[in-house]
Design an enzyme around this catalytic site. Structure first.
Site, short mmCIF file in Angstrom:
data_model
loop_
_atom_site.label_atom_id
_atom_site.label_comp_id
_atom_site.label_asym_id
_atom_site.label_seq_id
_atom_site.Cartn_x
_atom_site.Cartn_y
_atom_site.Cartn_z
N LYS A 27 0.83 -1.21 0.00
CA LYS A 27 0.00 0.00 0.00
C LYS A 27 0.86 1.26 0.00
CE LYS A 27 -1.81 1.78 4.01
NZ LYS A 27 -1.67 3.23 4.26
N ASN A 28 1.80 1.32 0.94
CA ASN A 28 2.51 2.58 1.10
C ASN A 28 3.50 2.86 -0.03
OD1 ASN A 28 0.97 3.15 3.29
ND2 ASN A 28 2.50 2.56 4.82
N CYS A 122 -5.36 8.19 8.67
CA CYS A 122 -5.52 7.62 10.01
C CYS A 122 -5.39 8.69 11.08
CB CYS A 122 -4.49 6.54 10.25
SG CYS A 122 -4.99 4.97 9.59
N ARG A 127 -0.30 15.04 13.04
CA ARG A 127 0.62 14.52 12.03
C ARG A 127 1.21 15.70 11.27
NH1 ARG A 127 -1.88 8.96 9.67
NH2 ARG A 127 0.21 8.90 8.79
N ILE A 129 3.69 18.37 9.11
CA ILE A 129 4.37 18.28 7.81
C ILE A 129 5.55 19.25 7.75
CG2 ILE A 129 2.38 17.41 6.47
CD1 ILE A 129 2.17 20.38 5.40
N ASP A 130 6.05 19.63 8.93
CA ASP A 130 7.15 20.60 8.95
C ASP A 130 8.39 20.10 8.19
OD1 ASP A 130 6.99 18.83 11.33
OD2 ASP A 130 8.99 19.61 11.71
N GLN A 131 8.65 18.80 8.21
CA GLN A 131 9.84 18.28 7.51
C GLN A 131 9.64 18.32 6.00
OE1 GLN A 131 12.74 17.77 9.22
NE2 GLN A 131 11.40 18.61 10.81
N ASP A 310 3.55 0.27 12.38
CA ASP A 310 2.27 -0.20 11.83
C ASP A 310 1.94 -1.63 12.29
OD1 ASP A 310 1.94 2.21 10.61
OD2 ASP A 310 2.61 1.54 8.64
N ARG A 402 -9.10 0.20 3.90
CA ARG A 402 -8.14 1.14 3.28
C ARG A 402 -6.86 0.43 2.92
NH1 ARG A 402 -6.49 5.16 7.18
NH2 ARG A 402 -4.89 5.23 5.60
#
Ligand code: EPU
Length: 423
Positions: A27-28, A122, A127, A129-131, A310, A402
């Site tokens: 998936k990822n 999820c 979560r 997103i600064d990086q 996970d 999902r």
């Protein structure tokens, strides 16, 4: 998301899983490779794509942006992004999945501009997103968050150097996408090393990109002007494979998990051996066989090659069946133990303190009505239900859909008593 919130799994536990199961594509990796096709003005055929909801969403997003997307069969998709004609992703669908942040890198890499709503997906805490933003800025892009969307202006985009403060799968892939067609050389340090990062790099390299070092913590990308089309197969899903390994061990079964890359599963294999689970590795399969009582263990989740976050809920589900006190420490996400209250409804004895869960195993689980609070927590709940006495109803299975292709069929083939209902 149009989820059917009434759908649930009804599972009667107590059966040892036995037989073989074939693992789907990752998936990822797929949810990154599909948006990566935006960078290619040509036809790509992507094979071994899992037929799961997150993949359907990202394919819909590409269609809505103007790409030609055609399913050749359940697991093969043809994408031609030549006709893709906008760098603005629609809020309604893009906010339905976390991986929509890959549109930032892919659209910016193609059009030097991207407007993408904040990612969904999820829910287990903040979560950030600064990086990702740090990476875009290192490539001379301007990033603004306004009108409820993230705007990346890459008019001046060029290679640059970024040292990530946090090891992030998403930021590593996103900046890779932005950099492959940017003039000059990009160097990412403290990059994530997950197998799907290597897979995305292999996909792009097979289409003419110049990415070196994926799978190590320094990735060097030399920009190329154009990419060409081709055919590529997605790697097997390490987390799906791990989930079936846990289901086998927790039910004290004997399962051969086929179409895997055993090297990607070493963190699990080594913990299983410590626990006394028998693990036999073949070239592309792993057999897991567990009997009687297992040894308690301590484990901490970490970025790859550490034990994957996970698979933390499946691990906790397994440890409820093991006599003694085991300790699981979550080292990746701040808040990933919310599902524990659901396991407690089944009789699990678990104390959570911040990022540490202490599991008093060996108290038999009993069937209950439980919720799947996110995708991997849902997998943990299914495993707990497979071990429990009596019948468990797992609600909110749209989370599980999902990420797990044909989970009912695969578990039924292994002898599980599981069905899907929507009454
Ligand atoms: N982080 C930051 N800043 C950032 C980005 C991340 O601080 O800009 C932190 C996060 O808060 C977290 C850690 O870094 O504490 C790791 O996050 P990462 O960016 O690696 O996660 P992600 O890319 O959002 C992917 C998977 C997740 C998986 C994580 C960790 C996809 C689509 N998702 O998420 O998978 O848990 O890596 O391995 O690839 C799942 O499949 O169910 C799932 C949630």
């Amino acid at each position: 998301m149009g989820e059917n919130t009434l759908e649930k799994f009804v599972i009667t536990g107590g059966k040892a899983l036995c037989g073989t199961v074939d693992i789907s594509g990752a998936k990822n990796a797929a949810v990154a490779i599909i948006p990566a096709a935006i960078l290619i003005e040509d036809e790509c055929i992507i094979e071994n794509v899992p037929d799961i909801k997150d993949v359907r969403i990202i394919l819909d997003i590409l269609s809505s942006l103007g790409a030609k997307v055609e399913k050749l069969d359940a697991n093969t998709v043809k994408i031609d992004a030549t006709t893709l004609n906008t760098y603005v992703a629609e809020k309604e669908i893009a906010s339905k999945m976390r991986a929509s942040y890959y549109l930032l890198g892919a659209l910016c890499g193609r059009f030097k501009k991207a407007v993408v709503p904040p990612p969904g997906g999820c829910n287990f805490g903040i979560r950030p997103i600064d990086q990702h933003i740090k990476g875009f800025e290192a490539l001379s892009c301007k990033v603004e968050i306004k009108h409820g969307s993230i705007y990346v202006d890459g008019e001046q985009i060029k290679g640059g150097q970024v040292y990530f403060d946090v090891v992030s799968v998403g930021a590593t892939i996103n900046i890779m996408l932005a950099a492959v067609r940017a003039p000059g050389v990009t160097v990412m340090e403290n990059a994530a090393k997950e197998p799907h990062i290597v897979d995305v790099a292999n996909f792009l390299n097979s289409m003419g990109a110049n990415i070196k070092g994926a799978g190590t913590d320094v990735i060097k990308i030399t920009g190329v002007e154009k990419l060409h089309g081709g055919t590529y197969g997605v790697i097997p899903d390490q987390i799906e494979a791990g989930t079936y390994m846990f289901a086998a061990a927790a039910t004290r079964g004997d399962v051969t998990i086929r179409n895997v890359i055993p090297k990607h599963l070493e963190a699990i294999t080594s913990k299983f051996i410590e626990m006394g689970v028998e693990v036999a590795e073949g070239d592309d399969e792993i057999r897991v066989c567990a009997k009687g009582n297992l040894n308690k263990i301590n484990v901490k989740t970490l970025p790859y090659p550490g034990f994957p976050t996970d698979l933390q809920p499946p691990m906790v589900a397994l440890l409820t069946t093991v006599n003694g006190t085991s300790i699981v420490t979550e080292g990746v996400w701040d808040s990933r133990f919310q599902y524990v209250t659901e396991l407690e409804k089944m009789g699990a004895k678990i104390t959570v303190n911040g990022s540490v869960a202490v599991i008093e195993g060996g108290h038999p689980l009993t069937g209950a009505d439980v919720k799947s609070t996110d995708l991997r927590a849902g997998a943990g709940m299914v495993i707990a239900a497979l071990c429990a006495n009596g019948t468990t109803e797992v609600l909110n299975v749209y989370h599980i859909d999902r990420g797990y292709e044909n989970i009912i069929e695969k578990l039924t083939n292994l002898g599980a008593d599981i069905k899907r209902t929507d009454d």
